[in-house]
Write a protein that holds these residues in place. Sequence first.
Motif, PDB file in Angstrom:
ATOM      1  N   THR A  46       1.125  -1.322  -0.047  1.00 30.96           N
ATOM      2  CA  THR A  46      -0.279   0.377   0.180  1.00 30.96           C
ATOM      3  C   THR A  46       0.834   1.396  -0.024  1.00 30.96           C
ATOM      4  O   THR A  46       2.025   1.053   1.008  1.00 30.96           O
ATOM      5  CB  THR A  46      -0.876  -0.076   1.323  1.00 30.96           C
ATOM      6  N   ALA A  47       0.814   2.365  -0.537  1.00 32.25           N
ATOM      7  CA  ALA A  47       1.508   3.596  -1.158  1.00 32.25           C
ATOM      8  C   ALA A  47       0.212   4.687  -1.617  1.00 32.25           C
ATOM      9  O   ALA A  47      -0.737   4.403  -1.073  1.00 32.25           O
ATOM     10  CB  ALA A  47       1.886   3.680  -2.284  1.00 32.25           C
ATOM     11  N   ALA A  48       0.807   5.440   0.029  1.00 29.70           N
ATOM     12  CA  ALA A  48       0.061   6.867   0.166  1.00 29.70           C
ATOM     13  C   ALA A  48       0.698   7.915  -0.061  1.00 29.70           C
ATOM     14  O   ALA A  48       1.848   7.980   0.538  1.00 29.70           O
ATOM     15  CB  ALA A  48      -0.307   7.374   1.987  1.00 29.70           C
ATOM     16  N   HIS A  49      -0.327   9.312  -0.340  1.00 29.12           N
ATOM     17  CA  HIS A  49       0.591  10.224  -0.449  1.00 29.12           C
ATOM     18  C   HIS A  49      -0.084  11.149   0.462  1.00 29.12           C
ATOM     19  O   HIS A  49      -1.088  11.513   0.322  1.00 29.12           O
ATOM     20  CB  HIS A  49      -0.303  10.553  -2.261  1.00 29.12           C
ATOM     21  N   TYR A  50       0.867  11.875   0.964  1.00 33.26           N
ATOM     22  CA  TYR A  50       0.486  12.792   1.998  1.00 33.26           C
ATOM     23  C   TYR A  50       1.176  13.926   2.272  1.00 33.26           C
ATOM     24  O   TYR A  50       1.912  14.353   1.054  1.00 33.26           O
ATOM     25  CB  TYR A  50       1.224  12.157   3.456  1.00 33.26           C
ATOM     26  N   TYR A 105       6.347   0.924   8.705  1.00 32.06           N
ATOM     27  CA  TYR A 105       6.102   1.229   8.130  1.00 32.06           C
ATOM     28  C   TYR A 105       6.966   2.235   7.549  1.00 32.06           C
ATOM     29  O   TYR A 105       7.769   2.347   8.143  1.00 32.06           O
ATOM     30  CB  TYR A 105       4.375   1.873   8.596  1.00 32.06           C
ATOM     31  N   THR A 130       0.405   5.678  11.200  1.00 33.34           N
ATOM     32  CA  THR A 130      -0.934   6.459  10.728  1.00 33.34           C
ATOM     33  C   THR A 130      -1.761   6.993  11.328  1.00 33.34           C
ATOM     34  O   THR A 130      -2.667   7.764  11.141  1.00 33.34           O
ATOM     35  CB  THR A 130      -1.177   4.931   9.317  1.00 33.34           C
ATOM     36  N   ASN A 185      -4.022  12.060   3.897  1.00 33.62           N
ATOM     37  CA  ASN A 185      -3.571  11.357   3.033  1.00 33.62           C
ATOM     38  C   ASN A 185      -4.606  12.028   1.876  1.00 33.62           C
ATOM     39  O   ASN A 185      -5.778  12.194   1.615  1.00 33.62           O
ATOM     40  CB  ASN A 185      -4.537   9.990   3.368  1.00 33.62           C
ATOM     41  N   THR A 205      -4.209   6.824  -2.413  1.00 33.55           N
ATOM     42  CA  THR A 205      -3.607   5.389  -1.698  1.00 33.55           C
ATOM     43  C   THR A 205      -3.458   5.308  -3.100  1.00 33.55           C
ATOM     44  O   THR A 205      -4.747   4.256  -3.543  1.00 33.55           O
ATOM     45  CB  THR A 205      -4.432   5.355  -0.834  1.00 33.55           C
ATOM     46  N   MET A 245      -3.088   1.084  -3.460  1.00 33.47           N
ATOM     47  CA  MET A 245      -2.942  -0.841  -3.555  1.00 33.47           C
ATOM     48  C   MET A 245      -2.679  -1.411  -4.863  1.00 33.47           C
ATOM     49  O   MET A 245      -2.374  -1.601  -5.969  1.00 33.47           O
ATOM     50  CB  MET A 245      -3.913  -1.135  -2.540  1.00 33.47           C
ATOM     51  N   SER A 304      -7.294   2.789  -4.386  1.00 35.65           N
ATOM     52  CA  SER A 304      -7.755   2.747  -2.202  1.00 35.65           C
ATOM     53  C   SER A 304      -9.970   2.062  -2.969  1.00 35.65           C
ATOM     54  O   SER A 304      -9.831   2.113  -1.814  1.00 35.65           O
ATOM     55  CB  SER A 304      -6.848   3.383  -1.711  1.00 35.65           C
TER      56      SER A 304
END
Length: 163
Positions: free
Chosen positions: A43-47, A76, A94, A105, A108, A110, A131
């Motif tokens: 899982t890659a999330a951009h914050y 993580y 998170t 976020n 996201t 996946m 996601s």
Amino acid sequence: MPVKWLLHWQASAGIQVTSQTLVDVVKCIESMNATRIGRWVVTAAHYRPNQRDQSIPVDCARELLGVSFSEMQSKYFFILRAEHMVVEADANITAIMEKLQTYRNRLTVMFEGFQYQLGDFQIKAGRAVLSHSDNLRGIIMEVQISVQFNVFNSHFAMTCLLD
């Protein structure tokens, strides 16, 4: 030290990515008598920082890329691109970030699929989805050779496998 190749397929603009391509890739891998050894999820999330007042300069990373791996569920990872740094944290970070509301976020993605063993090769083949939807955004394949080769020989072995 293992050598990995990461391959991705993404359709051209205006063309819909279909799951049939992934089905064909999996059939090809299984036709080589590869053994399915499990599932994998990344899982890659951009914050982005949560700035309430845009006029005040922010003294934090301007963007973070958070990554979690199913093989390392208790960890993580954050990639700070501007600082050229990777930071490892506990998986609970998170939840802490959500409570503190320091970062939000933005997106996201996946990556999920199956992992196969084929002789000295480990192959992961899967799909990329956002996601919040189930629309296929791309197909990803990771090929790892786990025996000791020099770079030239591992390149040759990888090329032979993928041909």
